[in-house]
Each structure stands twice: as structure tokens, then as C-alpha cells.
Scaffold this motif. Structure first.
Motif, PDB file in Angstrom:
ATOM      1  N   TYR A 258       0.824  -1.208   0.000  1.00 59.80           N
ATOM      2  CA  TYR A 258       0.000   0.000   0.000  1.00 59.80           C
ATOM      3  C   TYR A 258       0.863   1.265   0.000  1.00 59.80           C
ATOM      4  O   TYR A 258       0.562   2.242  -0.704  1.00 59.80           O
ATOM      5  CB  TYR A 258      -0.938   0.002   1.207  1.00 59.80           C
ATOM      6  N   ILE A 259       1.931   1.262   0.780  1.00 56.29           N
ATOM      7  CA  ILE A 259       2.790   2.454   0.847  1.00 56.29           C
ATOM      8  C   ILE A 259       3.507   2.677  -0.476  1.00 56.29           C
ATOM      9  O   ILE A 259       3.560   3.807  -0.992  1.00 56.29           O
ATOM     10  CB  ILE A 259       3.800   2.310   2.008  1.00 56.29           C
ATOM     11  N   THR A 260       4.069   1.626  -1.054  1.00 54.25           N
ATOM     12  CA  THR A 260       4.766   1.777  -2.338  1.00 54.25           C
ATOM     13  C   THR A 260       3.805   2.162  -3.456  1.00 54.25           C
ATOM     14  O   THR A 260       4.185   2.888  -4.390  1.00 54.25           O
ATOM     15  CB  THR A 260       5.497   0.476  -2.712  1.00 54.25           C
ATOM     16  N   ALA A 261       2.552   1.728  -3.388  1.00 55.75           N
ATOM     17  CA  ALA A 261       1.557   2.112  -4.403  1.00 55.75           C
ATOM     18  C   ALA A 261       1.289   3.612  -4.349  1.00 55.75           C
ATOM     19  O   ALA A 261       1.190   4.279  -5.392  1.00 55.75           O
ATOM     20  CB  ALA A 261       0.275   1.317  -4.206  1.00 55.75           C
ATOM     21  N   VAL A 262       1.159   4.159  -3.133  1.00 56.59           N
ATOM     22  CA  VAL A 262       0.932   5.593  -2.991  1.00 56.59           C
ATOM     23  C   VAL A 262       2.145   6.371  -3.489  1.00 56.59           C
ATOM     24  O   VAL A 262       2.005   7.394  -4.195  1.00 56.59           O
ATOM     25  CB  VAL A 262       0.623   5.940  -1.519  1.00 56.59           C
ATOM     26  N   VAL A 263       3.342   5.913  -3.144  1.00 60.83           N
ATOM     27  CA  VAL A 263       4.559   6.588  -3.599  1.00 60.83           C
ATOM     28  C   VAL A 263       4.665   6.548  -5.121  1.00 60.83           C
ATOM     29  O   VAL A 263       5.110   7.517  -5.759  1.00 60.83           O
ATOM     30  CB  VAL A 263       5.799   5.928  -2.955  1.00 60.83           C
ATOM     31  N   LEU A 264       4.243   5.457  -5.739  1.00 64.03           N
ATOM     32  CA  LEU A 264       4.317   5.334  -7.196  1.00 64.03           C
ATOM     33  C   LEU A 264       3.417   6.343  -7.900  1.00 64.03           C
ATOM     34  O   LEU A 264       3.848   7.004  -8.860  1.00 64.03           O
ATOM     35  CB  LEU A 264       3.914   3.910  -7.607  1.00 64.03           C
ATOM     36  N   VAL A 265       2.178   6.502  -7.471  1.00 69.18           N
ATOM     37  CA  VAL A 265       1.210   7.327  -8.204  1.00 69.18           C
ATOM     38  C   VAL A 265       1.242   8.795  -7.793  1.00 69.18           C
ATOM     39  O   VAL A 265       0.648   9.636  -8.480  1.00 69.18           O
ATOM     40  CB  VAL A 265      -0.218   6.765  -8.022  1.00 69.18           C
ATOM     41  N   TRP A 266       1.910   9.104  -6.689  1.00 70.06           N
ATOM     42  CA  TRP A 266       1.911  10.488  -6.220  1.00 70.06           C
ATOM     43  C   TRP A 266       2.800  11.341  -7.122  1.00 70.06           C
ATOM     44  O   TRP A 266       3.929  10.988  -7.422  1.00 70.06           O
ATOM     45  CB  TRP A 266       2.402  10.556  -4.779  1.00 70.06           C
ATOM     46  N   ASP A 267       2.274  12.500  -7.534  1.00 63.20           N
ATOM     47  CA  ASP A 267       3.034  13.413  -8.393  1.00 63.20           C
ATOM     48  C   ASP A 267       3.886  14.341  -7.524  1.00 63.20           C
ATOM     49  O   ASP A 267       3.350  15.185  -6.792  1.00 63.20           O
ATOM     50  CB  ASP A 267       2.080  14.247  -9.257  1.00 63.20           C
ATOM     51  N   PHE A 268       5.195  14.192  -7.634  1.00 64.01           N
ATOM     52  CA  PHE A 268       6.108  15.039  -6.872  1.00 64.01           C
ATOM     53  C   PHE A 268       6.490  16.299  -7.642  1.00 64.01           C
ATOM     54  O   PHE A 268       7.229  17.131  -7.141  1.00 64.01           O
ATOM     55  CB  PHE A 268       7.366  14.252  -6.500  1.00 64.01           C
ATOM     56  N   ASN A 269       6.007  16.426  -8.888  1.00 67.50           N
ATOM     57  CA  ASN A 269       6.204  17.635  -9.685  1.00 67.50           C
ATOM     58  C   ASN A 269       5.051  17.749 -10.675  1.00 67.50           C
ATOM     59  O   ASN A 269       4.081  16.987 -10.602  1.00 67.50           O
ATOM     60  CB  ASN A 269       7.564  17.614 -10.397  1.00 67.50           C
ATOM     61  N   ASP A 270       5.162  18.705 -11.603  1.00 64.44           N
ATOM     62  CA  ASP A 270       4.074  18.947 -12.554  1.00 64.44           C
ATOM     63  C   ASP A 270       4.058  17.964 -13.712  1.00 64.44           C
ATOM     64  O   ASP A 270       3.149  18.016 -14.547  1.00 64.44           O
ATOM     65  CB  ASP A 270       4.183  20.376 -13.111  1.00 64.44           C
ATOM     66  N   CYS A 271       5.028  17.089 -13.804  1.00 60.25           N
ATOM     67  CA  CYS A 271       5.122  16.158 -14.921  1.00 60.25           C
ATOM     68  C   CYS A 271       4.548  14.799 -14.510  1.00 60.25           C
ATOM     69  O   CYS A 271       4.827  14.285 -13.420  1.00 60.25           O
ATOM     70  CB  CYS A 271       6.576  15.999 -15.364  1.00 60.25           C
ATOM     71  N   SER A 272       3.724  14.220 -15.396  1.00 59.98           N
ATOM     72  CA  SER A 272       3.108  12.926 -15.098  1.00 59.98           C
ATOM     73  C   SER A 272       4.048  11.750 -15.342  1.00 59.98           C
ATOM     74  O   SER A 272       3.706  10.621 -15.001  1.00 59.98           O
ATOM     75  CB  SER A 272       1.842  12.743 -15.942  1.00 59.98           C
ATOM     76  N   ILE A 273       5.211  12.022 -15.942  1.00 54.15           N
ATOM     77  CA  ILE A 273       6.177  10.946 -16.181  1.00 54.15           C
ATOM     78  C   ILE A 273       6.820  10.568 -14.855  1.00 54.15           C
ATOM     79  O   ILE A 273       7.262  11.430 -14.094  1.00 54.15           O
ATOM     80  CB  ILE A 273       7.243  11.385 -17.206  1.00 54.15           C
ATOM     81  N   ARG A 274       6.864   9.274 -14.583  1.00 53.33           N
ATOM     82  CA  ARG A 274       7.397   8.801 -13.311  1.00 53.33           C
ATOM     83  C   ARG A 274       8.924   8.907 -13.279  1.00 53.33           C
ATOM     84  O   ARG A 274       9.615   8.645 -14.271  1.00 53.33           O
ATOM     85  CB  ARG A 274       7.013   7.339 -13.074  1.00 53.33           C
ATOM     86  N   GLN A 275       9.420   9.311 -12.105  1.00 47.56           N
ATOM     87  CA  GLN A 275      10.868   9.341 -11.905  1.00 47.56           C
ATOM     88  C   GLN A 275      11.419   7.905 -11.915  1.00 47.56           C
ATOM     89  O   GLN A 275      10.698   6.946 -11.661  1.00 47.56           O
ATOM     90  CB  GLN A 275      11.207  10.012 -10.580  1.00 47.56           C
ATOM     91  N   ASN A 276      12.705   7.792 -12.191  1.00 46.91           N
ATOM     92  CA  ASN A 276      13.303   6.450 -12.256  1.00 46.91           C
ATOM     93  C   ASN A 276      13.166   5.711 -10.924  1.00 46.91           C
ATOM     94  O   ASN A 276      12.876   4.513 -10.890  1.00 46.91           O
ATOM     95  CB  ASN A 276      14.766   6.555 -12.664  1.00 46.91           C
ATOM     96  N   TRP A 277      13.377   6.431  -9.810  1.00 48.74           N
ATOM     97  CA  TRP A 277      13.261   5.780  -8.508  1.00 48.74           C
ATOM     98  C   TRP A 277      11.808   5.400  -8.221  1.00 48.74           C
ATOM     99  O   TRP A 277      11.541   4.369  -7.590  1.00 48.74           O
ATOM    100  CB  TRP A 277      13.817   6.679  -7.398  1.00 48.74           C
ATOM    101  N   GLN A 278      10.841   6.222  -8.701  1.00 53.47           N
ATOM    102  CA  GLN A 278       9.437   5.878  -8.519  1.00 53.47           C
ATOM    103  C   GLN A 278       9.078   4.611  -9.300  1.00 53.47           C
ATOM    104  O   GLN A 278       8.305   3.775  -8.826  1.00 53.47           O
ATOM    105  CB  GLN A 278       8.540   7.026  -8.992  1.00 53.47           C
ATOM    106  N   TRP A 279       9.635   4.484 -10.491  1.00 55.95           N
ATOM    107  CA  TRP A 279       9.328   3.320 -11.321  1.00 55.95           C
ATOM    108  C   TRP A 279       9.866   2.037 -10.684  1.00 55.95           C
ATOM    109  O   TRP A 279       9.242   0.973 -10.780  1.00 55.95           O
ATOM    110  CB  TRP A 279       9.914   3.516 -12.712  1.00 55.95           C
ATOM    111  N   GLN A 280      11.008   2.130 -10.041  1.00 56.99           N
ATOM    112  CA  GLN A 280      11.548   0.952  -9.345  1.00 56.99           C
ATOM    113  C   GLN A 280      10.703   0.606  -8.124  1.00 56.99           C
ATOM    114  O   GLN A 280      10.484  -0.577  -7.825  1.00 56.99           O
ATOM    115  CB  GLN A 280      12.999   1.226  -8.930  1.00 56.99           C
ATOM    116  N   VAL A 281      10.202   1.635  -7.436  1.00 54.01           N
ATOM    117  CA  VAL A 281       9.270   1.392  -6.329  1.00 54.01           C
ATOM    118  C   VAL A 281       7.996   0.739  -6.856  1.00 54.01           C
ATOM    119  O   VAL A 281       7.418  -0.155  -6.219  1.00 54.01           O
ATOM    120  CB  VAL A 281       8.946   2.707  -5.599  1.00 54.01           C
ATOM    121  N   GLY A 282       7.558   1.166  -8.052  1.00 56.15           N
ATOM    122  CA  GLY A 282       6.382   0.570  -8.656  1.00 56.15           C
ATOM    123  C   GLY A 282       6.558  -0.900  -8.972  1.00 56.15           C
ATOM    124  O   GLY A 282       5.605  -1.692  -8.868  1.00 56.15           O
TER     125      GLY A 282
END
Length: 533
Positions: A258-282
Motif C-alpha cells: 500500500y505504501i509503495t503504491a501511494v509513492v508510485l502514483v503520487w506526483d512530486f512535480n508537474d510532470c506525469s512521467i514517473r521518476q526512475n526511482w518511482q518506477w523501481q518502487v512501482g
């Protein structure tokens, strides 16, 4: 023996209505003590709570009646005694049920503490002390099945559907979302991608690549966040209920998912493209999500048995893993020593991975021995032959043997473990549902027709597979035959013990006679024979 004699007496029900409160204010009854100390006697009590209608066991009209008053005594009211005055704790009060087995209006639970009702329930004590033979008894199975059919299955399937919706949106998000690595590969322009990443904006890329988000990315993000938060709150409530018993691998996996799912979909900036570290968490989130679904279906009527069997076999492998790991390390370091000039064995880590892969048959013999120059051919060939014999033949076959050895016993054990998990779940649900609803579902007795036919929906979702367990319910004649056999066995054991004692005395007498004979031949005859006996 004393307990069994009491249970066999005509006053066995009166003796089991004794109740007291221990120093922790916990309710203690004879049946609970029997579960803990003498499970064989507790099984005899459950046998006493089982009666048949006298029909042949193969007849469709054959019925079995179960009495739940001792196993499900939440609403059984007693006059409490204490540890010191045990006589004051005796009670033969009237039953809180009417003649039809339904709860009386004035009956009240013996405590209002929900955690106490669950932890001190006789069924929960069977799970706690691993009394699988008691859980497998028809009385226990019928009670669990009754609770499962009345409210347990509705809660379970609701939670399962809720989780599957969460997993569906999470899977859809993973399949449709973008990461910077895929965008860079599509553009083939690393400078533009690097500039956009530094600016935390996708505006410069809109003309070069289609950044239109799918439904799973736009709406799925909030669905995933809301459902993950709800699940986290549910886990926190379970932790409050179970305390330290909550800590376990399954709950840890759910929290991480559940925690990694929230971290994956949360936008940390204005771009919808996932950061590399977010994609690994995903990647970790989607893996844990599907593994959690596997653990969810362990309580499923017709699929859960196979999941429990897998977990049992996996536990057996973990016990062997230490020996298995030592073999891998030994050969990996040896191959690294003599083949470090080759890329697969260039580092100890690569050598460990390559050696593990070689175990399943992917040797790449030509690449290692023909295409590359061997610096130490004699040692290399010797190591390879030994590896081929030990790892590919002996160890792998040993792993297969550990997995499939006595698979019938593993299956039987898995059935009981799944029943124990189902017992815990129905008791968890029971303490959470409103008091009014719970009172309606409590019954003192239940009649079951093992040979009755059920529809497809009932067989799939009603867990009627447990009906098969009723095959070993004994009628009165069979129980009398078993009782006679038990008495004969006891008599036989006593006779053997007497014979053994007589043989010991006879041996001592023979030794004394031999000593007398030897002493007489030497002229030292001793007329006192008794001292040799």
C-alpha cells in the motif's frame, strides 16, 4: 484417566459447567482446560456433543445433530467462582437457549471486551495450541461452517473484491504510465529528456511525444490513493485488535504494497512521467500486490488448499536453503577463481548468479569451454564434472524429493491449516459485527445432512467441501465397538505388564538356582535361597 472417567459418566454435562476467573480476569472452563492439557479427552467431549438420527450413513435422509453449547459459550452465563474457592465456582444454571436452540432475550455475553471474546474462544484456543484434531472434529467444522455461511463469507468476499479493484487499477497504472527511461528511448534524444527532468516539466516534450494520459493514470491515481489509505486504516485497526500477534510477514507485505503504491502514483512535480526511482518502487509494489492476492485466496474454498500446500513446501525449502546456499557459494567462488577472464564469472556476484542459473541446466558449455580460452583446463573440467553430479543431479533431485515427498500428508495438513485460518477469520468478523446481528446468528444446536445435494453456487462459494469431513462421524454402535476395543487394549497392556513382571521374578529365581548349584559343586552349599531372589 480421571478426566475420561468423568466424561463417560452420566453427569458429564454438569461437570463441564464449572467456571472460574483466573488472576488475569480470564474465564476458565473445564473444556478450555481440556483443550490445553488433555486434547484426547476434549475430543471425547466433542463426540458426546454429536448424535445421529439412526439412519444408515449412506442414506440421503441421514442427519447429524451437533450441540455447540460448550464450544460456543459466549452467551452462557454462570455464577463465577475464584481460584481459591473451587467449590464456589460450580454451576448448573439453566441454558441461555430455548428449546429450539435459539438465544433467549435476556442472555448476555460473559464480557464486553471484544479481544477477550476472540482470544478466549474455545475454537481460538484450538488454533493457539495447534489442536488440529479438535479443529477437524465434525462439531468444530460445523460451527465454523455455520459462522462462515452466516457472515464470514460475506465479509471475506467483500474484502477480496475491494482488494481486486485496487489491484486492477494498480496493474492498469503500471501498464499505461510512462517513466523517463521509456521516454528517452522513444525520443532518442537524451539531452532534451535531461533538460525536461531538470526543469521538472513536460512542456518541452509535448511536441515530440504523445503524453496523453489514460484513464488508469488520471482517475486510477486517486482510486489507488483512496483505496490504499482505507486499507492502511484497516491494517491499523487490525494491529490495535491483535497487538503483537499482528506482526508477521503477511501483514508486512500488505503495508509495503500500500505504501509503495501511494509513492508510485503520487506526483512530486508537474510532470506525469514517473521518476526512475518511482518506477523501481512501482516494480516492488506490483509484485507485492499480486503476492498479497495469492495470500488472500488461502481461505478460498476450492483454491486455498493449493496456496497453503505451496507455503508448506516453501517452508521446507527454507530449512534446506542453508545447505543449498553453501553449495552455491563453494562452486561460485571456485568458478570465479579459474574463469574470471570470462564475463559471466568476472566478479564474485556474477559468478554466484551464473552458478545458480547453471543449476537448472543452462550451462552454455560451448561458450565456456570452446569459445573462450581456459587458463586452468584441468581444474576447470574437474570442477564442472563435480558440479554436474552434485548440483544438477543430486541437489536438484533432492529439492524435488523434498517438495513431493508424502504429498498426501502435506495436503491433509494444508486442509487443517486452511481451516485454522478460516476459524481465525470468522472469529475476527464475529467480534466486529453489531451485537444485534451477532445474537441472531448464535445457535445452540444444528442439524446437518451430509448426503444432501447442493447447487453449483453453494458448492463454489459456500465451502460445502467441508461436508466430506462428516464421513467419519460414528454412530452409537460403532462408538460402542471402539469403546470395547479400547477396553480390550487396556486389558492387554495390563496383562503384558504382569507377564513382564513375572518373567523378571522367574529370571531372578533361575539366577539364584544357578548360583546355588555352583556353590554346591564347590562344597559351599548355602541353604538360604531367599537371599538370591
Amino acid at each position: 484417566d480421571v478426566c475420561m472417567a468423568i466424561i463417560k459418566s452420566s453427569e458429564w454435562e454438569t461437570s463441564l459447567r464449572n467456571v472460574r476467573i483466573d488472576h488475569r480476569d480470564r474465564r476458565i472452563t473445564p473444556f478450555r482446560m481440556l483443550i490445553k492439557k488433555f486434547p484426547d479427552v476434549a475430543e471425547a467431549v466433542l463426540d458426546k456433543c454429536t448424535t445421529t438420527n439412526g439412519m444408515d450413513s449412506d442414506d440421503r435422509r441421514f442427519a447429524v445433530s451437533f450441540n455447540f453449547e460448550l464450544v460456543d459459550d459466549t452467551y452462557t452465563t454462570y455464577q463465577y467462582g475464584n481460584d481459591i474457592d473451587s467449590l464456589a465456582s460450580n454451576s448448573t444454571l439453566e441454558s441461555p437457549f430455548d428449546e429450539d436452540g435459539f438465544l433467549l432475550d435476556h442472555a448476555e455475553p460473559y464480557t464486553t471486551e471484544a479481544r477477550e471474546l476472540k482470544e478466549n474462544h474455545p475454537l481460538m484456543l484450538m488454533v493457539k495450541y495447534k489442536r488440529l484434531n479438535l479443529l477437524a472434529h465434525p462439531v468444530s467444522i460445523s460451527l465454523v461452517k455455520h459462522k462462515w455461511m452466516k457472515y464470514g463469507r460475506f465479509v471475506y468476499y467483500s474484502v477480496l473484491i475491494f482488494y481486486m479493484v485496487f489491484l486492477t487499477f494498480l496493474t492498469g497504472y503500471i501498464l499505461t504510465a510512462r517513466d523517463w527511461a521509456s521516454v528517452e528511448k522513444k525520443l532518442n534524444n537524451s539531452l532534451m529528456v535531461q533538460s525536461a527532468k531538470e526543469q521538472h516539466s513536460c512542456e518541452a516534450l509535448k511536441d515530440e511525444v504523445d503524453l496523453t494520459d489514460s484513464v488508469f493514470v488520471v482517475a486510477g491515481k486517486w482510486v489507488i490513493i483512496v483505496m490504499a489509505v482505507i486499507n492502511i486504516m484497516r491494517e491499523m485497526f487490525q494491529f490495535y485488535q491483535a497487538r503483537l500477534n499482528y506482526i508477521g510477514l503477511e501483514n508486512l507485505m500488505e503495508w509495503c504494497c500500500y505504501i509503495t503504491a501511494v509513492v508510485l502514483v503520487w506526483d512530486f512535480n508537474d510532470c506525469s512521467i514517473r521518476q526512475n526511482w518511482q518506477w523501481q518502487v512501482g516494480a516492488a509494489s506490483i509484485f507485492l500486490g499480486w503476492m498479497n492476492l495469492l495470500l488472500f485466496i488461502r481461505k478460498f474454498p476450492f483454491l486455498g488448499i493449493f496456496v497453503v500446500m505451496f507455503t508448506d513446501i516453501f517452508a521446507t525449502f527454507l530449512k534446506f536453503f542453508t545447505v543449498f546456499l553453501l553449495f552455491i557459494v563453494a562452486f561460485a567462488l571456485a568458478f570465479y577463481t579459474v574463469l574470471r577472464n570470462q564475463e559471466p564469472f568476472s566478479t564474485p556476484g556474477h559468478a554466484l548468479l551464473k552458478t545458480t542459473v547453471m543449476m537448472i541446466g543452462e550451462f552454455e558449455y560451448d561458450t565456456i569451454f570452446n569459445e573462450e580460452n581456459l587458463i586452468y583446463p584441468e581444474v576447470t573440467y574437474t570442477l564442472f564434472v563435480v558440479f554436474l553430479i552434485l548440483m544438477s543431479i543430486l541437489i536438484m533431485n533432492l529439492l524435488v524429493g523434498l517438495a513431493v515427498d508424502d504429498i498426501k500428508a502435506v495436503q491433509d495438513q494444508a486442509i487443517l491449516k486452511r481451516l485454522a485460518m478460516q476459524t481465525q477469520m470468522v472469529l475476527d468478523v464475529e467480534v466486529l459485527i453489531p451485537e444485534t446481528l451477532r445474537r441472531i446468528q448464535v445457535v445452540a444446536k444444528k442439524e446437518v445432512h451430509p448426503n444432501a445435494r447442493h447447487g453449483l453456487f453453494s458448492r463454489l462459494f459456500g465451502d460445502f467441501q467441508l461436508i466430506k469431513t462428516f464421513d467419519f462421524v460414528l454412530d452409537d454402535e460403532q462408538m460402542n465397538e471402539q469403546e470395547a476395543m479400547r477396553r480390550d487394549m487396556t486389558h492387554l497392556i495390563t496383562t503384558v505388564e504382569d507377564l513382564q513382571s513375572q518373567n523378571q521374578r522367574l529370571r531372578a529365581l533361575l539366577i539364584a538356582l544357578i548360583n546355588i548349584s555352583n556353590n554346591g559343586s564347590k562344597g559351599n552349599s548355602d541353604p538360604d535361597v531367599s537371599k538370591y531372589v
